[in-house]
Write an enzyme that holds these catalytic residues in place. Structure first.
Site, PDB file in Angstrom:
ATOM      1  N   HIS A 153      19.044   0.536   3.178  1.00  0.00           N
ATOM      2  CA  HIS A 153      17.920  -0.308   3.589  1.00  0.00           C
ATOM      3  C   HIS A 153      17.447   0.014   5.007  1.00  0.00           C
ATOM      4  CE1 HIS A 153      17.872  -2.425  -0.068  1.00  0.00           C
ATOM      5  NE2 HIS A 153      18.937  -3.171   0.139  1.00  0.00           N
ATOM      6  N   GLU A 154      18.321   0.579   5.825  1.00  0.00           N
ATOM      7  CA  GLU A 154      17.903   0.890   7.197  1.00  0.00           C
ATOM      8  C   GLU A 154      17.199   2.242   7.295  1.00  0.00           C
ATOM      9  OE1 GLU A 154      22.128   0.561   7.772  1.00  0.00           O
ATOM     10  OE2 GLU A 154      22.066   2.176   9.240  1.00  0.00           O
ATOM     11  N   GLN A 212     -12.421  -6.454  -7.234  1.00  0.00           N
ATOM     12  CA  GLN A 212     -11.785  -5.855  -6.053  1.00  0.00           C
ATOM     13  C   GLN A 212     -10.739  -4.798  -6.450  1.00  0.00           C
ATOM     14  OE1 GLN A 212     -12.656  -6.645  -2.634  1.00  0.00           O
ATOM     15  NE2 GLN A 212     -14.347  -7.475  -3.816  1.00  0.00           N
ATOM     16  N   ALA A 215      13.205  -1.835 -13.204  1.00  0.00           N
ATOM     17  CA  ALA A 215      13.456  -3.228 -12.825  1.00  0.00           C
ATOM     18  C   ALA A 215      12.137  -3.983 -12.785  1.00  0.00           C
ATOM     19  CB  ALA A 215      14.179  -3.287 -11.490  1.00  0.00           C
ATOM     20  N   GLN A 237       4.377  -7.198  -3.971  1.00  0.00           N
ATOM     21  CA  GLN A 237       3.856  -8.399  -3.328  1.00  0.00           C
ATOM     22  C   GLN A 237       4.532  -9.693  -3.801  1.00  0.00           C
ATOM     23  OE1 GLN A 237      -0.438  -8.234  -3.449  1.00  0.00           O
ATOM     24  NE2 GLN A 237      -0.543 -10.261  -2.552  1.00  0.00           N
ATOM     25  N   ALA A 265      -9.047 -12.594 -11.169  1.00  0.00           N
ATOM     26  CA  ALA A 265      -9.004 -14.000 -11.592  1.00  0.00           C
ATOM     27  C   ALA A 265      -9.668 -14.164 -12.956  1.00  0.00           C
ATOM     28  CB  ALA A 265      -9.689 -14.882 -10.547  1.00  0.00           C
ATOM     29  N   GLU A 289      22.523   1.629  -1.392  1.00  0.00           N
ATOM     30  CA  GLU A 289      21.600   0.897  -0.507  1.00  0.00           C
ATOM     31  C   GLU A 289      22.218   0.465   0.830  1.00  0.00           C
ATOM     32  OE1 GLU A 289      21.077   0.432  -3.866  1.00  0.00           O
ATOM     33  OE2 GLU A 289      18.976   1.013  -3.969  1.00  0.00           O
ATOM     34  N   ARG A 344      26.637   1.645  -9.614  1.00  0.00           N
ATOM     35  CA  ARG A 344      25.372   2.119  -9.030  1.00  0.00           C
ATOM     36  C   ARG A 344      25.700   2.889  -7.756  1.00  0.00           C
ATOM     37  NH1 ARG A 344      19.566  -0.892  -7.976  1.00  0.00           N
ATOM     38  NH2 ARG A 344      18.434   1.072  -7.890  1.00  0.00           N
ATOM     39  N   TYR A 385      25.211  -1.168   1.245  1.00  0.00           N
ATOM     40  CA  TYR A 385      26.133  -2.305   1.169  1.00  0.00           C
ATOM     41  C   TYR A 385      27.583  -1.812   1.291  1.00  0.00           C
ATOM     42  CZ  TYR A 385      21.984  -4.880  -0.336  1.00  0.00           C
ATOM     43  OH  TYR A 385      20.735  -5.456  -0.389  1.00  0.00           O
TER      44      TYR A 385
HETATM   45  P1  NAP Z   1      -8.122 -10.321   6.107  1.00  0.00           P
HETATM   46  O1  NAP Z   1      -6.728  -9.917   5.867  1.00  0.00           O
HETATM   47  O2  NAP Z   1      -8.424 -11.746   6.319  1.00  0.00           O
HETATM   48  O3  NAP Z   1      -8.623  -9.480   7.346  1.00  0.00           O
HETATM   49  C1  NAP Z   1      -9.938  -9.526   7.835  1.00  0.00           C
HETATM   50  C2  NAP Z   1      -9.949  -8.949   9.248  1.00  0.00           C
HETATM   51  O4  NAP Z   1     -11.250  -9.052   9.749  1.00  0.00           O
HETATM   52  C3  NAP Z   1      -9.023  -9.668  10.153  1.00  0.00           C
HETATM   53  O5  NAP Z   1      -8.182  -8.673  10.716  1.00  0.00           O
HETATM   54  C4  NAP Z   1      -9.914 -10.326  11.201  1.00  0.00           C
HETATM   55  O6  NAP Z   1      -9.204 -10.051  12.384  1.00  0.00           O
HETATM   56  C5  NAP Z   1     -11.249  -9.599  11.050  1.00  0.00           C
HETATM   57  N1  NAP Z   1     -12.405 -10.505  11.116  1.00  0.00           N
HETATM   58  C6  NAP Z   1     -12.559 -11.681  10.476  1.00  0.00           C
HETATM   59  N2  NAP Z   1     -13.779 -12.202  10.759  1.00  0.00           N
HETATM   60  C7  NAP Z   1     -14.392 -11.324  11.577  1.00  0.00           C
HETATM   61  C8  NAP Z   1     -15.661 -11.304  12.219  1.00  0.00           C
HETATM   62  N3  NAP Z   1     -16.536 -12.295  12.051  1.00  0.00           N
HETATM   63  N4  NAP Z   1     -15.943 -10.254  12.997  1.00  0.00           N
HETATM   64  C9  NAP Z   1     -15.081  -9.256  13.166  1.00  0.00           C
HETATM   65  N5  NAP Z   1     -13.875  -9.225  12.600  1.00  0.00           N
HETATM   66  C10 NAP Z   1     -13.523 -10.255  11.808  1.00  0.00           C
HETATM   67  O7  NAP Z   1      -9.053  -9.863   4.925  1.00  0.00           O
HETATM   68  P2  NAP Z   1      -9.100  -8.501   4.138  1.00  0.00           P
HETATM   69  O8  NAP Z   1      -8.618  -7.384   4.966  1.00  0.00           O
HETATM   70  O9  NAP Z   1     -10.475  -8.456   3.579  1.00  0.00           O
HETATM   71  O10 NAP Z   1      -8.088  -8.757   2.960  1.00  0.00           O
HETATM   72  C11 NAP Z   1      -8.387  -9.755   1.962  1.00  0.00           C
HETATM   73  C12 NAP Z   1      -7.094 -10.224   1.297  1.00  0.00           C
HETATM   74  O11 NAP Z   1      -6.572  -9.208   0.496  1.00  0.00           O
HETATM   75  C13 NAP Z   1      -6.018 -10.631   2.272  1.00  0.00           C
HETATM   76  O12 NAP Z   1      -5.357 -11.779   1.804  1.00  0.00           O
HETATM   77  C14 NAP Z   1      -5.089  -9.479   2.253  1.00  0.00           C
HETATM   78  O13 NAP Z   1      -3.770  -9.857   2.556  1.00  0.00           O
HETATM   79  C15 NAP Z   1      -5.234  -8.985   0.828  1.00  0.00           C
HETATM   80  N6  NAP Z   1      -4.908  -7.565   0.769  1.00  0.00           N
HETATM   81  C16 NAP Z   1      -3.639  -7.224   0.538  1.00  0.00           C
HETATM   82  C17 NAP Z   1      -3.288  -5.914   0.508  1.00  0.00           C
HETATM   83  C18 NAP Z   1      -1.860  -5.517   0.217  1.00  0.00           C
HETATM   84  O14 NAP Z   1      -1.548  -4.354   0.270  1.00  0.00           O
HETATM   85  N7  NAP Z   1      -0.966  -6.425  -0.093  1.00  0.00           N
HETATM   86  C19 NAP Z   1      -4.228  -4.941   0.758  1.00  0.00           C
HETATM   87  C20 NAP Z   1      -5.536  -5.321   0.995  1.00  0.00           C
HETATM   88  C21 NAP Z   1      -5.876  -6.642   1.025  1.00  0.00           C
HETATM   89  P3  NAP Z   1      -9.701 -10.343  13.862  1.00  0.00           P
HETATM   90  O15 NAP Z   1     -10.396 -11.667  13.765  1.00  0.00           O
HETATM   91  O16 NAP Z   1      -8.474 -10.354  14.691  1.00  0.00           O
HETATM   92  O17 NAP Z   1     -10.584  -9.217  14.189  1.00  0.00           O
HETATM   93 FE1  SF4 Z   2       5.408  -4.650  -9.918  1.00  0.00          FE
HETATM   94 FE2  SF4 Z   2       3.805  -5.795  -8.078  1.00  0.00          FE
HETATM   95 FE3  SF4 Z   2       4.668  -7.154 -10.206  1.00  0.00          FE
HETATM   96 FE4  SF4 Z   2       6.371  -6.505  -8.255  1.00  0.00          FE
HETATM   97  S1  SF4 Z   2       4.609  -7.863  -8.080  1.00  0.00           S
HETATM   98  S2  SF4 Z   2       6.725  -6.349 -10.427  1.00  0.00           S
HETATM   99  S3  SF4 Z   2       5.629  -4.497  -7.728  1.00  0.00           S
HETATM  100  S4  SF4 Z   2       3.318  -5.392 -10.221  1.00  0.00           S
END
Ligand code: NAP
Ligand code: SF4
Length: 663
Positions: free
Chosen positions: A255-256, A414, A313, A342, A387, A167, A217, A169
């Site tokens: 890592h880079e 979702q 892991a 995450q 949930a 990695e 490793r 190090y």
């Molecule tokens: P979000 O992250 O809050 O993004 C919503 C987007 O819509 C924002 O970019 C906002 O940016 C825009 N927006 C909000 N109100 C608006 C309006 N009235 N008109 C136009 N644009 C508006 O919500 P999300 O994308 O639905 O995600 C939901 C949650 O799931 C979040 O917490 C996210 O982190 C999580 N999630 C995580 C992953 C992951 O891979 N870890 C993947 C998907 C979702 P602007 O206001 O700048 O336009």
């Molecule tokens: Fe796996 Fe995601 Fe749990 Fe990390 S948070 S151990 S990547 S399911």
């Protein structure tokens, strides 16, 4: 019963010890290592995994010298005092019949403090400080430091150590010409560059008994210019064996290096090709690693000669009983790691103790207790998303009689949509896990049934987990037929045309853009496609995106990476390669037959498109709240129904478990 995975459950000799199976729990920094007062938590965390059948585990990293620490706050393992503080960890593991190795990690130029050292004074692109070049005396003292840590680890009761030689190090910095420009006996020829690691292993071997396991490793693929070549890696493995190591584990990518090594972009077992090159070249067991999350993958790797053992892991965060379930032929009962990073890696990068999205108890074994309920109750859970599923399962585990209502035909909420995204197919494993869990626990699951208030009139407690609906922004022409929500698109209810504008660049907007551009590409599932897409030992192969996408947001700032610190950059690279135009600072004016009309920094512009996808966040669904409250029932609201803004899966699962642990 181990017939399901005969290779995995064939015992293996490691040094003087016989391990009952071929699965190692690989090292993960828990963010508790820096505080000896937290070692009780670490002991409980490993004890639970030993109880779950894991034969050999590795701690998070501890530094063999003060300069080798990762963070300003030291996590060194160099003194009698450290040794005494650690005793409880191997003791707890041994009490459960497991074995545990202490990982020795010298961070080299990757340490986040001003005292970093390296073979040569070359700054890393991911660190602001330039390391001090080690003198000959520094190198000798560091080698002795490793040997001292090994001696202390044996006294503490550990079964061995793992040297982190991957990695990017310190150990890899000696091995690779990229970072080793020395002209003395520690640099130049491969023999000189490898002298440091050979000396570390041989002096450590001399400091401990024959029963003490030394695992190394080794970086089986560096991914940087002037890294170690495949032939050099094989030769180094041979020298490491000669020096007295008992096991060679695999590390992948510095890592880079901007190549995914453990994210969802990597197919299961996608890096075993590099480990396979060492097989047959050494006589000690070789361990494959990275994106091995289920016993089926482990079995295939070992059965086909990809490795003698596998290291997992994160899967042990998701399910501490993974090995026992595999041995009992119950792999369909494993809570599978979905590679989201995450709550584990992203927590580490933000200095929070690690846990797991799909198993919120991970790392909190001493705090988040799920104990039998004093008086079992009738519990209704309305909503079968993350949930609701976690609340229903935990309540049933405690002995409550649970009914779960889900309006859709399938569980998932979702997660059902998310699993359509390339790389997130793993989310389907979570739905499989909960479906089987409910069957085992006797949860009454009522699918396709939109609960009404009177359906829960006989229940003692009601949990409202009805989730979210997409937020529909107020834009002139929002009713135009070309407008679809992300939910309509991902569920297949509506289709996208060739040119697509995506409104909202949060997690969902980025995911939808990836889905639109990568449709039909399988680099996250297919090993050859993965290597071609990321240019691994070949030229990068590009293929035309499935849709032409413009991604928009109202706010200013960087776009396209999505929320995950350890994974967002992968999406960013993919979207840029797919030619996605990203526009920040937009005002949405109107949608009509010509497309989406916007103003960007005062300039009017029309995004000509066939489809506009709304990814503008979500709003809580609380239809039943007032009616149930009017019945005087104890009502608990969790997940997206409680808070739609900043809802994420981690919070949803966590709230479900915490609520059910308390009712
Ligand atoms: P979000 O992250 O809050 O993004 C919503 C987007 O819509 C924002 O970019 C906002 O940016 C825009 N927006 C909000 N109100 C608006 C309006 N009235 N008109 C136009 N644009 C508006 O919500 P999300 O994308 O639905 O995600 C939901 C949650 O799931 C979040 O917490 C996210 O982190 C999580 N999630 C995580 C992953 C992951 O891979 N870890 C993947 C998907 C979702 P602007 O206001 O700048 O336009
Ligand atoms: Fe796996 Fe995601 Fe749990 Fe990390 S948070 S151990 S990547 S399911």
């Amino acid at each position: 019963m181990a017939q399901a995975f005969p290779h995995v459950f064939t015992p293996i000799q490691v040094g003087t010890q016989t391990l009952p199976n071929r699965i190692v729990m690989g090292s993960m920094h828990t963010c508790l290592e820096e505080d000896p007062d937290d070692y009780g938590k670490i002991a409980a965390y490993f004890a639970e995994r030993a109880r779950g059948g894991c034969a050999l585990m590795v701690t998070g990293g501890f530094a063999p010298t003060i300069e080798g620490r990762m963070l300003p706050r030291p996590n060194t393992f160099t003194t009698e005092e450290h040794m005494e503080a650690h005793r409880q960890i191997p003791a707890a593991v041994h009490a459960e019949g497991g074995r545990i190795l202490l990982q020795l990690l010298h961070a080299g130029r990757y340490g986040y403090h001003p005292d970093i050292v390296a073979p040569s004074p070359i700054k890393s692109p991911i660190n602001k400080d330039t390391p001090r070049e080690m003198t000959d005396a520094d190198i000798e003292a560091t080698i002795d430091g490793y040997a001292n840590s090994c001696r202390l680890a044996e006294q503490a009761g550990y079964d061995g150590v793992e040297f982190l030689g991957s990695e990017g190090y310190l150990m890899t910095e000696f091995l690779a010409p990229h970072t080793n420009k020395r002209t003395d006996r520690w640099g130049g020829s491969l023999e000189n560059r490898a002298r440091f690691v050979r000396e570390v292993v041989s002096r450590s071997r001399a400091a401990v008994s024959d029963d003490f396991i030394l695992m190394f490793r080794l970086s089986v693929w560096d991914g940087i210019p002037d890294g170690s070549t495949a032939d050099e890696i094989v030769q180094t493995a041979k020298w490491i064996e000669e020096a007295g190591a008992n096991l060679i584990n695999s590390g992948v990518g510095w890592h880079e290096a901007q190549i995914p090594t453990i994210s969802q972009a990597v197919p299961r077992g996608g890096w075993t090709f590099a480990t396979r090159r060492i097989m047959g070249e050494v006589s000690i067991p070789v361990v494959a690693s990275n994106r091995i999350n289920m016993p089926e993958t482990a079995e295939e790797i070992i059965a086909t000669g990809g490795a003698d053992m596998v290291s997992m892991a994160r899967p042990f965060l998701a399910d501490s009983a993974l090995v026992a379930k595999a041995e009992a032929g119950l792999s369909d009962r494993i809570n599978t790691c979905i590679a989201c990073n995450q709550a584990c890696l992203d927590h580490y990068f933000t200095a929070q103790p690690i846990t797991c999205v799909v198993n919120p108890r991970a790392g909190r074994e001493t705090e988040l207790l799920v104990t039998p309920a004093a008086s079992p109750k009738k519990v209704a859970v309305i909503g079968g998303g993350p949930a609701g599923m976690s609340a229903a399962a935990t309540a049933a585990e405690r002995g409550h009689q649970v009914t779960l209502f889900e309006a859709g035909e399938k569980l998932g909420g979702q997660f059902l949509l998310a699993r359509e995204i390339p790389g997130k197919e793993e989310f389907g494993e979570t739905l499989r896990y909960f479906t089987n869990r409910f069957a085992d626990l006797g949860v009454e699951v009522r699918l396709g049934e939109r609960a009404a208030a009177n359906d829960v009139s006989s229940h003692d407690e009601v949990v409202l987990a009805t989730g979210v609906d997409p937020r529909i922004p107020e834009i002139s022409g929002i009713d135009h037929p070309m407008v679809v929500t992300y939910a309509e698109l991902l569920s297949g209810a509506k289709q996208a045309g060739e040119r697509v504008a995506v409104i909202g660049a949060g997690g969902v907007g980025v995911d939808v853009s990836v889905w639109l551009t990568e449709k039909g590409h399988n680099s996250h599932l297919n090993h050859a496609e993965f290597r071609a897409t990321w240019g691994i030992e070949q030229e990068v192969a590009t293929s035309p995106p499935a849709h032409q996408v413009t991604l928009l947001q109202r706010s200013e700032g960087r776009m396209g990476n999505g929320p995950g610190k350890s994974t967002g950059w992968v999406h960013g690279i993919s979207l840029r390669r797919a030619g996605v135009e990203m526009l920040a600072g937009c005002t949405y004016e109107q949608i009509d037959d010509d497309g989406l009309h916007i103003t960007v920094k005062g300039d009017p512009r029309t995004i000509e498109c066939d489809t506009v996808v709304i990814c503008a966040g979500a709003e809580s669904v609380l239809d039943l709240q007032a009616e149930i409250e009017a019945m005087g029932k104890p009502l608990h609201i969790i997940g997206g129904a409680k808070m739609a803004g900043e809802l994420d899966a981690q919070r949803a699962f966590d709230e479900g478990v915490r609520l059910a642990a308390a009712i």
